[in-house]
Enzyme design. Sequence first.
Site, PDB file in Angstrom:
ATOM      1  CG  PHE A 127      -2.124   0.894   1.247  1.00  8.56           C
ATOM      2  CD1 PHE A 127      -3.041   0.651   0.357  1.00  8.56           C
ATOM      3  CD2 PHE A 127      -1.949   1.923   2.160  1.00  8.56           C
ATOM      4  CE1 PHE A 127      -4.262   1.433   0.154  1.00  8.56           C
ATOM      5  CE2 PHE A 127      -2.969   2.990   1.866  1.00  8.56           C
ATOM      6  CZ  PHE A 127      -4.319   2.721   1.175  1.00  8.56           C
ATOM      7  CG  ASP A 129       0.076  -2.467   6.759  1.00  7.80           C
ATOM      8  OD1 ASP A 129      -0.921  -2.907   7.285  1.00  7.80           O
ATOM      9  OD2 ASP A 129       0.240  -1.365   5.916  1.00  7.80           O
ATOM     10  CE1 TYR A 187      -9.579   2.128   6.877  1.00  2.89           C
ATOM     11  CE2 TYR A 187      -8.488   3.357   9.017  1.00  2.89           C
ATOM     12  CZ  TYR A 187      -8.656   2.958   7.542  1.00  2.89           C
ATOM     13  OH  TYR A 187      -7.261   3.370   6.794  1.00  2.89           O
ATOM     14  CE  LYS A 188      -8.055  -0.507   4.880  1.00  2.00           C
ATOM     15  NZ  LYS A 188      -6.920  -0.470   4.538  1.00  2.00           N
ATOM     16  NE  ARG A 210      -9.946  -3.516  -2.377  1.00  2.00           N
ATOM     17  CZ  ARG A 210      -9.254  -2.916  -1.270  1.00  2.00           C
ATOM     18  NH1 ARG A 210      -8.228  -3.358  -0.929  1.00  2.00           N
ATOM     19  NH2 ARG A 210      -9.681  -1.757  -1.014  1.00  2.00           N
TER      20      ARG A 210
HETATM   21  C1  LIG Z   1      -5.713   0.742   4.626  1.00  2.00           C
HETATM   22  C2  LIG Z   1      -4.558   0.577   4.756  1.00  2.00           C
HETATM   23  C3  LIG Z   1      -3.857   1.486   5.290  1.00  2.00           C
HETATM   24  C4  LIG Z   1      -4.271   2.794   6.043  1.00  2.00           C
HETATM   25  O1  LIG Z   1      -3.548   3.768   6.589  1.00  2.00           O
HETATM   26  P1  LIG Z   1      -4.135   4.921   7.348  1.00  2.00           P
HETATM   27  O2  LIG Z   1      -3.042   5.501   8.093  1.00  2.00           O
HETATM   28  O3  LIG Z   1      -5.339   4.244   8.238  1.00  2.00           O
HETATM   29  O4  LIG Z   1      -4.909   5.755   6.206  1.00  2.00           O
HETATM   30  C5  LIG Z   1      -2.139   1.311   5.385  1.00  2.00           C
HETATM   31  N1  LIG Z   1      -1.743   0.335   4.839  1.00  2.00           N
HETATM   32  C6  LIG Z   1      -2.516  -0.695   4.374  1.00  2.00           C
HETATM   33  C7  LIG Z   1      -1.890  -1.762   3.707  1.00  2.00           C
HETATM   34  C8  LIG Z   1      -4.049  -0.695   4.171  1.00  2.00           C
HETATM   35  O5  LIG Z   1      -4.690  -1.397   3.604  1.00  2.00           O
END
Ligand SMILES: *Cc1c(COP(=O)(O)O)cnc(C)c1O
Length: 419
Positions: free
Chosen positions: A125, A205, A230-231, A379
């Site tokens: 990401f 992560d 939040y996911k 997705r």
């Molecule tokens: C959703 C997600 C993030 C989000 O980072 P935030 O700091 O919450 O905006 C980071 N890494 C991955 C792999 C994600 O899927």
Amino acid sequence: MSKDTAIQLDEQDPLKAYRNEFYVKEGQYYLDGNSLGLMSKRAEKKVLSLLESWKEYGIDGWTEGEHPWYYFSEKLGEMCAPLVGAKMEEVILTGSTTTNLHQLLATFYKPEGKKVKILADELNFPTDLYAITSHLAIHGHDASYMKLVKSEDGHLLKEEAIIEAMTEDVALVILPGVLYRSGQVLDLAKLTKAAHARGILIGFDLCHSIGSIPHQLHEIGADFAFWCNYKHLNGGPGSVAGIFVHEKHFGTRPGLAGWFGSDKSKQFDLTTEMTPANTAGAYQIGTPHILSLAPIYGSLEIFHEAGIEAIRKKSLRLTQFFIDLIDQELAAFGFTVGSPKDETRGGHIYLVHEEAARICKALKEAGVTPDFRAPNGIRLAPVALYNSFTDVWETVQILKSIMENETYKKFENKRGVIA
Ligand SMILES: *Cc1c(COP(=O)(O)O)cnc(C)c1O
């Protein structure tokens, strides 16, 4: 496979009662729980209860009432620990994913001698890569010090290729637990073992894996991990995130220190010198976002009752049912499944189609909430706690009808601001 198969699978589902715990809209198929999980009734209740404690106690809410705020991050860390296979004091809920990664990089990236590079992967990401790049810059290194493992097919990574890239110039490895596009699950135990055998620290992560698959972070000896809530954890938009630090690192001074990382019995001594907590709590920075922690409390209670093993079991069944239906009904329309078809897939399916952007718009119009990922991915996450086999079956029928009737053609094949 007919609709009856789906109905029967729903009847036999041991987790079916949990759908009622969530605000699920009838006649709509929400398959975006891997981006933002749905709201549960218990999450709502906890928010109201925390608001009440503010109303009732004012400043005394830090130590009074049902959920004293001063210990709230620690308490939720304890509740979250079983989901990542950690000891209670190894987890703290704090910050956001990205700020937590900054904290962990500031704490654990210590380039020395030959060991200077950070290893990540090109499918990671972007925020992770941006954070890594900024820490390299703080140390005076350009982006060439970030080594990115390549993917052969653009969807999946090979553990062997990652391990091969763990060369002697690498100081630290940052990898996802589940890849955010393809949903591939990485073998964290194998990668940790390989990194440690080469004297390299490794952190993960878990944004797309927490709440979706079980983890054993303590047992495998992972150095640290971070994630959002939040996911799959349904903590609500912008909810407070999480950090795991293995107990072997307790006492390592936080790279970004702040008073909430103090030993809790000493914090209010307000001395000029900090005494960091001897737990993962040391990596907190400032005052916790109490109202954004509240919904996770309700949600974690549900995870505790349902159990992550049962959740994973149902999730694998749901995604298998999805893949079988896609093969049966949708192969003729040019879809390919970009997720692993074996059990190295996480909680969502990644469908690849060159018209993906406008197919997603047509899906949304027809009551299905998908998640578009540029350039050509859809997705679809059937979430074990609130989606049913019937949801999956209906979604495939809707998708089939969109393709047969070419209703996607009335939309532009371009993404919106978010998806
Ligand atoms: C959703 C997600 C993030 C989000 O980072 P935030 O700091 O919450 O905006 C980071 N890494 C991955 C792999 C994600 O899927």
